[in-house]
Design a protein around this motif. Sequence first.
Motif, PDB file in Angstrom:
ATOM      1  N   ILE A 133     -92.968 -36.722 -64.141  1.00 47.68           N
ATOM      2  CA  ILE A 133     -92.820 -36.237 -62.769  1.00 47.68           C
ATOM      3  C   ILE A 133     -92.594 -34.730 -62.808  1.00 47.68           C
ATOM      4  O   ILE A 133     -91.726 -34.251 -63.544  1.00 47.68           O
ATOM      5  CB  ILE A 133     -91.644 -36.926 -62.061  1.00 47.68           C
ATOM      6  CG1 ILE A 133     -91.812 -38.445 -62.085  1.00 47.68           C
ATOM      7  CG2 ILE A 133     -91.532 -36.423 -60.622  1.00 47.68           C
ATOM      8  CD1 ILE A 133     -90.609 -39.196 -61.576  1.00 47.68           C
ATOM      9  N   GLN A 134     -93.368 -33.970 -62.046  1.00 48.22           N
ATOM     10  CA  GLN A 134     -93.286 -32.515 -62.039  1.00 48.22           C
ATOM     11  C   GLN A 134     -93.299 -31.995 -60.608  1.00 48.22           C
ATOM     12  O   GLN A 134     -93.573 -32.730 -59.656  1.00 48.22           O
ATOM     13  CB  GLN A 134     -94.484 -31.915 -62.801  1.00 48.22           C
ATOM     14  CG  GLN A 134     -94.548 -32.247 -64.268  1.00 48.22           C
ATOM     15  CD  GLN A 134     -93.678 -31.320 -65.107  1.00 48.22           C
ATOM     16  OE1 GLN A 134     -93.142 -30.337 -64.604  1.00 48.22           O
ATOM     17  NE2 GLN A 134     -93.554 -31.633 -66.386  1.00 48.22           N
ATOM     18  N   ASN A 135     -92.997 -30.715 -60.465  1.00 49.34           N
ATOM     19  CA  ASN A 135     -93.357 -29.980 -59.258  1.00 49.34           C
ATOM     20  C   ASN A 135     -94.059 -28.710 -59.727  1.00 49.34           C
ATOM     21  O   ASN A 135     -94.044 -28.382 -60.902  1.00 49.34           O
ATOM     22  CB  ASN A 135     -92.128 -29.665 -58.391  1.00 49.34           C
ATOM     23  CG  ASN A 135     -91.156 -28.736 -59.077  1.00 49.34           C
ATOM     24  OD1 ASN A 135     -90.462 -29.127 -59.997  1.00 49.34           O
ATOM     25  ND2 ASN A 135     -91.105 -27.497 -58.620  1.00 49.34           N
ATOM     26  N   ASP A 136     -94.702 -27.994 -58.805  1.00 49.86           N
ATOM     27  CA  ASP A 136     -95.521 -26.833 -59.183  1.00 49.86           C
ATOM     28  C   ASP A 136     -96.586 -27.247 -60.187  1.00 49.86           C
ATOM     29  O   ASP A 136     -96.801 -26.607 -61.204  1.00 49.86           O
ATOM     30  CB  ASP A 136     -94.644 -25.709 -59.749  1.00 49.86           C
ATOM     31  CG  ASP A 136     -95.438 -24.418 -60.007  1.00 49.86           C
ATOM     32  OD1 ASP A 136     -96.416 -24.173 -59.287  1.00 49.86           O
ATOM     33  OD2 ASP A 136     -95.070 -23.684 -60.939  1.00 49.86           O
ATOM     34  N   ALA A 137     -97.257 -28.355 -59.899  1.00 45.23           N
ATOM     35  CA  ALA A 137     -98.222 -28.926 -60.833  1.00 45.23           C
ATOM     36  C   ALA A 137     -99.412 -29.498 -60.074  1.00 45.23           C
ATOM     37  O   ALA A 137     -99.451 -29.497 -58.834  1.00 45.23           O
ATOM     38  CB  ALA A 137     -97.568 -30.010 -61.686  1.00 45.23           C
ATOM     39  N   VAL A 138    -100.398 -29.978 -60.828  1.00 45.88           N
ATOM     40  CA  VAL A 138    -101.553 -30.676 -60.269  1.00 45.88           C
ATOM     41  C   VAL A 138    -101.666 -32.036 -60.950  1.00 45.88           C
ATOM     42  O   VAL A 138    -101.814 -32.111 -62.171  1.00 45.88           O
ATOM     43  CB  VAL A 138    -102.870 -29.900 -60.488  1.00 45.88           C
ATOM     44  CG1 VAL A 138    -104.044 -30.687 -59.897  1.00 45.88           C
ATOM     45  CG2 VAL A 138    -102.809 -28.527 -59.867  1.00 45.88           C
TER      46      VAL A 138
END
Length: 223
Positions: A133-138
């Motif tokens: 799980i990430q943010n600032d990602a695609v």
Amino acid sequence: VIEGMQTLLTDIPFCGCSSAGSINQYQADNASHSVNLMGIYSDLIQFTPFLFNQLEKHPYQVGQQIADTVNAIEIKPDENQLLILLPDGLTINANQLNNGINDRIKKHIDIIGGSAGNDYQSEVCYQFCNQEIQNDAVAGVVLHGRFQHQCMVTHGSKPIGLFKTITKAEGPFIYEIDGKPALDLVMSLVGKERFQDLAQSLGLLELGEKLSEDPLSDAIINR
């Protein structure tokens, strides 16, 4: 949510993102706690999910990583490809991401998808792929195999009442519409009780711009 999905999906690959609402063939749900899941099963299609981060700092390089993922898949003459992208809607530079893909891709591929959101709080949104799980990602997936597809764009909005004019704005902020405070207009449309949760109120409304001068045309694009 992801841990719960994994107990049922076991070895099935999946990817997705947070959003400000979900739509399926039965309903549209703008509630702050809902999950929409699409499953695809096929003997003719293979799926390659991926997740790349640092989208804000390196959008062009992320695009190149996506292109490398596509290029690494061996495609037979009678097979097809389709790329689904779910980028962070708060940090994306769409032009640079697209340029990175197009400059590195070996063969044209159609791209569909949408950006991740978070109920209009504009703080953080999430992208996930399998256990990561990430943010600032695609997040995304490459479909490849013997299939055909069509790409179309539409939406489910329609105008409410007469068209109005923005009379005071600065940058991305709208202060007045038809000479009156913009939030007063929002409250008049959604009601005083629902207006107490501004994020939910904005989830029900969008700005639309008329595309044609023809008074009989209903062509409108959402902003």
